[in-house]
Scaffold this motif. Structure first.
Motif, PDB file in Angstrom:
ATOM      1  N   HIS A  55      65.050 -56.127  -2.851  1.00  0.00           N
ATOM      2  CA  HIS A  55      65.310 -56.149  -1.326  1.00  0.00           C
ATOM      3  C   HIS A  55      66.489 -56.556  -1.039  1.00  0.00           C
ATOM      4  CE1 HIS A  55      60.885 -55.296  -0.753  1.00  0.00           C
ATOM      5  NE2 HIS A  55      60.933 -56.131  -1.468  1.00  0.00           N
ATOM      6  N   MET A  56      67.757 -56.936  -2.039  1.00  0.00           N
ATOM      7  CA  MET A  56      68.929 -57.558  -2.054  1.00  0.00           C
ATOM      8  C   MET A  56      69.723 -56.347  -1.627  1.00  0.00           C
ATOM      9  SD  MET A  56      71.334 -60.462  -3.583  1.00  0.00           S
ATOM     10  CE  MET A  56      70.543 -61.716  -2.739  1.00  0.00           C
ATOM     11  N   LYS A  60      73.315 -58.164   2.428  1.00  0.00           N
ATOM     12  CA  LYS A  60      72.932 -59.411   2.307  1.00  0.00           C
ATOM     13  C   LYS A  60      73.571 -60.397   1.159  1.00  0.00           C
ATOM     14  CE  LYS A  60      68.203 -57.670   3.592  1.00  0.00           C
ATOM     15  NZ  LYS A  60      66.887 -57.158   3.007  1.00  0.00           N
ATOM     16  N   ARG A 126      66.974 -67.853   4.276  1.00  0.00           N
ATOM     17  CA  ARG A 126      65.704 -68.050   5.167  1.00  0.00           C
ATOM     18  C   ARG A 126      64.677 -67.932   4.382  1.00  0.00           C
ATOM     19  NH1 ARG A 126      66.542 -63.792   9.777  1.00  0.00           N
ATOM     20  NH2 ARG A 126      66.936 -62.279   7.954  1.00  0.00           N
ATOM     21  N   SER A 129      62.919 -64.643   3.468  1.00  0.00           N
ATOM     22  CA  SER A 129      63.420 -63.688   2.610  1.00  0.00           C
ATOM     23  C   SER A 129      62.574 -63.488   1.475  1.00  0.00           C
ATOM     24  CB  SER A 129      64.866 -63.866   2.464  1.00  0.00           C
ATOM     25  OG  SER A 129      64.895 -64.901   1.728  1.00  0.00           O
ATOM     26  N   SER A 130      62.549 -62.470   0.856  1.00  0.00           N
ATOM     27  CA  SER A 130      61.568 -62.140  -0.542  1.00  0.00           C
ATOM     28  C   SER A 130      62.317 -62.780  -1.725  1.00  0.00           C
ATOM     29  CB  SER A 130      61.460 -60.678  -0.677  1.00  0.00           C
ATOM     30  OG  SER A 130      62.666 -60.141  -0.728  1.00  0.00           O
ATOM     31  N   TYR A 132      64.034 -65.625  -1.675  1.00  0.00           N
ATOM     32  CA  TYR A 132      64.224 -67.259  -1.329  1.00  0.00           C
ATOM     33  C   TYR A 132      64.218 -67.867  -2.795  1.00  0.00           C
ATOM     34  CZ  TYR A 132      63.967 -71.899   0.886  1.00  0.00           C
ATOM     35  OH  TYR A 132      64.142 -73.006   1.006  1.00  0.00           O
TER      36      TYR A 132
END
Length: 243
Positions: A55-56, A60, A126, A129-130, A132
């Protein structure tokens, strides 16, 4: 030469000199820009990320790293199709997945400091976020320039295209061979069907197959040569004057 022609010639000479001076100024300006760009490229540093969390993306990643220094360019290498499909099934997401990445900072010292400070540390950000709890896998590439990356990517692309061309050529040959065999099989089946129909018609009509015999000359038997009379030795001596 009259005064009007002299004035015209002087004007043409002045125009030519002005054009030449303008071209020289443009050339000097272009060289200066290239020199400045070359000097800026020498100051920049590149960091390598061996793993990109799910997901990055570019946005981001730039947001996370820009707080440590000025970022010039970012490149993330997409994952292979098979790996990406597997990861999509496992996560249930349609986001583009990346396998590795490169980040160019404005200064080498900044890039080196960021790599030393973040490598092995938690990414954070955050909590929702997946990534983190993921860890940074970042390394500073000494004496590495962005041009080296573009050359490497171009070489990989050319190699991939060449490999694809070879695979397509092999697949085309296999297809052509298969189609030729199919055509041969169809032709043989058609011949066999015609023969079966012909035989069926003959059986239904009650017409027997006529076998024709043609007269042939009988071959000479091997014993015929032995039965032929031979001349005696005395006759041969008398003919050829033998003693």
């Amino acid at each position: 030469m009259n005064p009007w022609e002299e004035e015209k010639e002087d004007a043409e000479i002045d125009a030519a000199e002005t054009t030449s001076n303008g071209e020289n100024a443009k050339t000097k300006k272009t060289k200066k820009k290239k020199k400045v760009a070359s000097n800026d490229a020498e100051k920049r540093g590149v960091c390598y990320l061996s793993r990109i969390p799910p997901h990055m993306d570019h946005v981001k990643l730039r947001h996370l790293l820009s707080q440590f220094g000025d970022i010039q360019r970012i490149f993330l290498a997409p994952q292979g199709s098979a790996t990406q499909v597997h990861s999509k099934r496992s996560r249930g997401s349609r986001d583009q997945a990346y396998s590795e990445g490169w980040v160019e900072f404005g200064y080498k010292r900044v890039a080196k400091r960021v790599a030393d400070m973040l490598n092995g540390e938690q990414i954070g950000g955050r909590k929702r976020s997946s990534f983190y709890y993921d860890l940074w896998n970042i390394k500073y590439l000494s004496k590495f320039k962005w041009d080296d990356l573009t050359e490497e990517l171009a070489f990989k692309k050319a190699t991939r295209e060449q490999k694809l061309a070879v695979e397509l050529s092999a697949a085309k040959r296999e297809r052509d061979f298969y189609l030729s065999r199919v055509d041969q099989s169809r032709a043989l089946n058609a011949i066999e069907e015609r023969l079966k129909k012909k035989q069926k018609i003959q059986l239904d009509s009650g017409v027997e197959k006529v076998i024709r015999h043609f007269p042939q000359t009988k071959p000479i038997a091997a014993d015929a040569k032995k039965s032929k009379p031979e001349l005696s030795d005395d006759v041969l001596d008398a003919v050829f004057g033998g003693s």
